[in-house]
Design a protein around this motif. Structure first.
Motif, PDB file in Angstrom:
ATOM      1  N   THR A  65      17.464   2.903  23.612  1.00  0.00           N
ATOM      2  CA  THR A  65      17.633   3.977  24.611  1.00  0.00           C
ATOM      3  C   THR A  65      18.856   4.189  25.403  1.00  0.00           C
ATOM      4  OG1 THR A  65      16.076   4.138  26.393  1.00  0.00           O
ATOM      5  CG2 THR A  65      15.133   5.338  24.557  1.00  0.00           C
ATOM      6  N   TRP A  66      19.373   4.957  26.182  1.00  0.00           N
ATOM      7  CA  TRP A  66      20.571   5.130  26.168  1.00  0.00           C
ATOM      8  C   TRP A  66      21.350   6.109  27.233  1.00  0.00           C
ATOM      9  CZ3 TRP A  66      26.284   5.247  25.903  1.00  0.00           C
ATOM     10  CH2 TRP A  66      26.109   5.812  24.539  1.00  0.00           C
ATOM     11  N   GLY A  67      21.805   6.083  28.353  1.00  0.00           N
ATOM     12  CA  GLY A  67      22.248   7.679  29.135  1.00  0.00           C
ATOM     13  C   GLY A  67      21.184   8.464  30.113  1.00  0.00           C
ATOM     14  N   LEU A  68      20.936   8.915  30.933  1.00  0.00           N
ATOM     15  CA  LEU A  68      20.384   9.338  32.484  1.00  0.00           C
ATOM     16  C   LEU A  68      19.760   8.361  32.668  1.00  0.00           C
ATOM     17  CD1 LEU A  68      22.502  12.858  33.223  1.00  0.00           C
ATOM     18  CD2 LEU A  68      22.986  10.706  33.702  1.00  0.00           C
ATOM     19  N   CYS A  69      18.571   8.684  31.140  1.00  0.00           N
ATOM     20  CA  CYS A  69      17.023   7.718  31.556  1.00  0.00           C
ATOM     21  C   CYS A  69      16.883   6.295  31.202  1.00  0.00           C
ATOM     22  CB  CYS A  69      16.390   8.613  31.025  1.00  0.00           C
ATOM     23  SG  CYS A  69      16.531  10.645  30.432  1.00  0.00           S
ATOM     24  N   GLY A  70      18.224   5.831  31.183  1.00  0.00           N
ATOM     25  CA  GLY A  70      18.520   4.747  31.106  1.00  0.00           C
ATOM     26  C   GLY A  70      18.268   4.305  30.335  1.00  0.00           C
ATOM     27  N   THR A  71      17.684   2.663  30.271  1.00  0.00           N
ATOM     28  CA  THR A  71      17.645   1.834  28.933  1.00  0.00           C
ATOM     29  C   THR A  71      16.607   1.067  28.413  1.00  0.00           C
ATOM     30  OG1 THR A  71      18.190  -0.328  30.085  1.00  0.00           O
ATOM     31  CG2 THR A  71      20.217   0.997  29.382  1.00  0.00           C
ATOM     32  N   TYR A  72      15.916   1.498  29.347  1.00  0.00           N
ATOM     33  CA  TYR A  72      14.248   1.839  28.898  1.00  0.00           C
ATOM     34  C   TYR A  72      13.492  -0.207  28.466  1.00  0.00           C
ATOM     35  CZ  TYR A  72       9.496   2.200  27.223  1.00  0.00           C
ATOM     36  OH  TYR A  72       8.165   2.967  27.016  1.00  0.00           O
ATOM     37  N   THR A  73      14.812  -1.022  29.683  1.00  0.00           N
ATOM     38  CA  THR A  73      13.945  -2.773  29.319  1.00  0.00           C
ATOM     39  C   THR A  73      13.203  -2.781  30.575  1.00  0.00           C
ATOM     40  OG1 THR A  73      16.033  -2.495  30.507  1.00  0.00           O
ATOM     41  CG2 THR A  73      15.938  -2.693  28.201  1.00  0.00           C
ATOM     42  N   PRO A  76      16.328  -3.542  35.731  1.00  0.00           N
ATOM     43  CA  PRO A  76      16.487  -2.461  37.286  1.00  0.00           C
ATOM     44  C   PRO A  76      18.362  -2.832  36.949  1.00  0.00           C
ATOM     45  CG  PRO A  76      15.600  -3.656  38.269  1.00  0.00           C
ATOM     46  CD  PRO A  76      14.775  -4.502  37.008  1.00  0.00           C
ATOM     47  N   ALA A  77      18.488  -3.910  36.847  1.00  0.00           N
ATOM     48  CA  ALA A  77      20.138  -4.151  36.433  1.00  0.00           C
ATOM     49  C   ALA A  77      20.327  -3.395  35.635  1.00  0.00           C
ATOM     50  CB  ALA A  77      20.346  -6.269  35.681  1.00  0.00           C
ATOM     51  N   ASP A  78      20.542  -2.905  34.071  1.00  0.00           N
ATOM     52  CA  ASP A  78      20.959  -2.535  33.518  1.00  0.00           C
ATOM     53  C   ASP A  78      20.821  -1.189  33.228  1.00  0.00           C
ATOM     54  OD1 ASP A  78      19.224  -1.835  32.217  1.00  0.00           O
ATOM     55  OD2 ASP A  78      18.688  -3.137  30.016  1.00  0.00           O
ATOM     56  N   ASP A  79      20.181   0.033  34.973  1.00  0.00           N
ATOM     57  CA  ASP A  79      20.093   1.388  35.143  1.00  0.00           C
ATOM     58  C   ASP A  79      21.173   1.843  34.654  1.00  0.00           C
ATOM     59  OD1 ASP A  79      16.492   0.302  34.688  1.00  0.00           O
ATOM     60  OD2 ASP A  79      16.551   0.805  36.961  1.00  0.00           O
ATOM     61  N   PHE A  80      22.249   1.672  35.670  1.00  0.00           N
ATOM     62  CA  PHE A  80      23.000   2.652  35.689  1.00  0.00           C
ATOM     63  C   PHE A  80      24.671   1.758  34.610  1.00  0.00           C
ATOM     64  CE2 PHE A  80      22.038   2.632  39.944  1.00  0.00           C
ATOM     65  CZ  PHE A  80      21.062   4.269  40.042  1.00  0.00           C
ATOM     66  N   VAL A  81      23.624   2.221  33.192  1.00  0.00           N
ATOM     67  CA  VAL A  81      24.971   1.803  32.189  1.00  0.00           C
ATOM     68  C   VAL A  81      25.738   3.071  32.138  1.00  0.00           C
ATOM     69  CG1 VAL A  81      25.287   0.928  30.017  1.00  0.00           C
ATOM     70  CG2 VAL A  81      23.480  -1.053  31.233  1.00  0.00           C
ATOM     71  N   ARG A  82      26.641   3.152  32.095  1.00  0.00           N
ATOM     72  CA  ARG A  82      28.450   4.408  31.907  1.00  0.00           C
ATOM     73  C   ARG A  82      28.227   4.348  30.204  1.00  0.00           C
ATOM     74  NH1 ARG A  82      31.942   2.358  35.843  1.00  0.00           N
ATOM     75  NH2 ARG A  82      33.427   2.003  34.047  1.00  0.00           N
ATOM     76  N   PRO A  83      28.261   5.174  29.648  1.00  0.00           N
ATOM     77  CA  PRO A  83      28.954   5.141  28.240  1.00  0.00           C
ATOM     78  C   PRO A  83      29.961   4.719  27.568  1.00  0.00           C
ATOM     79  CG  PRO A  83      29.396   7.524  29.547  1.00  0.00           C
ATOM     80  CD  PRO A  83      28.497   6.670  30.596  1.00  0.00           C
ATOM     81  N   ASP A  84      31.053   3.964  29.270  1.00  0.00           N
ATOM     82  CA  ASP A  84      31.334   3.000  27.975  1.00  0.00           C
ATOM     83  C   ASP A  84      31.226   1.825  28.386  1.00  0.00           C
ATOM     84  OD1 ASP A  84      31.307   1.974  30.903  1.00  0.00           O
ATOM     85  OD2 ASP A  84      33.737   2.530  31.352  1.00  0.00           O
ATOM     86  N   GLY A  85      29.886   0.901  28.886  1.00  0.00           N
ATOM     87  CA  GLY A  85      29.035   0.010  28.652  1.00  0.00           C
ATOM     88  C   GLY A  85      28.490  -1.028  30.347  1.00  0.00           C
ATOM     89  N   ALA A  86      29.978  -0.276  30.432  1.00  0.00           N
ATOM     90  CA  ALA A  86      30.585  -0.947  32.352  1.00  0.00           C
ATOM     91  C   ALA A  86      29.155  -0.848  33.005  1.00  0.00           C
ATOM     92  CB  ALA A  86      31.453   0.124  33.017  1.00  0.00           C
ATOM     93  N   ILE A  87      28.934  -1.371  34.521  1.00  0.00           N
ATOM     94  CA  ILE A  87      27.720  -0.902  34.915  1.00  0.00           C
ATOM     95  C   ILE A  87      28.193   0.008  36.513  1.00  0.00           C
ATOM     96  CG2 ILE A  87      25.572  -1.826  36.973  1.00  0.00           C
ATOM     97  CD1 ILE A  87      25.085  -2.534  33.642  1.00  0.00           C
ATOM     98  N   ALA A  88      27.543   1.418  36.531  1.00  0.00           N
ATOM     99  CA  ALA A  88      27.780   1.624  37.541  1.00  0.00           C
ATOM    100  C   ALA A  88      27.282   1.169  39.303  1.00  0.00           C
ATOM    101  CB  ALA A  88      27.881   3.212  37.771  1.00  0.00           C
TER     102      ALA A  88
END
Length: 101
Positions: A65-73, A76-88
């Protein structure tokens, strides 16, 4: 699916409050004061009709998964992945990056 208060519709057709709806892998139910929408894809969204929303996904979707609900991994380091793949860096920047026109 559109929900406005207790008024729910699927593809423009009203779903009467309290009556379950099931069609082509999409289900609408009314657990207590909430309305819940579940899909055969393994995602369930429940809304209290005001402010509270819960999103639940099946374990088979872990890491897919990805998006506003996160990556479900559970990382916590990848919780804020933006649509371009960068971390906010900040929650607001993350949320704003997912806005659509």
């Amino acid at each position: 699916v559109v929900a406005e208060g207790r008024n729910v519709s699927v593809n423009g057709a009203a779903v009467p409050e309290g009556r379950p709806y099931l069609h082509k892998g999409l289900g609408v139910t009314w657990p207590g004061d909430w309305v819940a929408v579940a899909s055969s894809l393994g995602v369930r969204v429940a809304w209290d009709g005001h402010l509270a929303v819960t999103v639940t996904v099946e374990p088979e979707l872990r890491g897919a998964t990805w998006g506003l609900c996160g990556t479900y991994t559970d990382d916590p380091a990848d919780d804020f992945v933006r649509p371009d793949g960068a971390i906010a860096a900040f929650p607001a920047a993350f949320g704003n990056s997912w806005k659509v026109p």
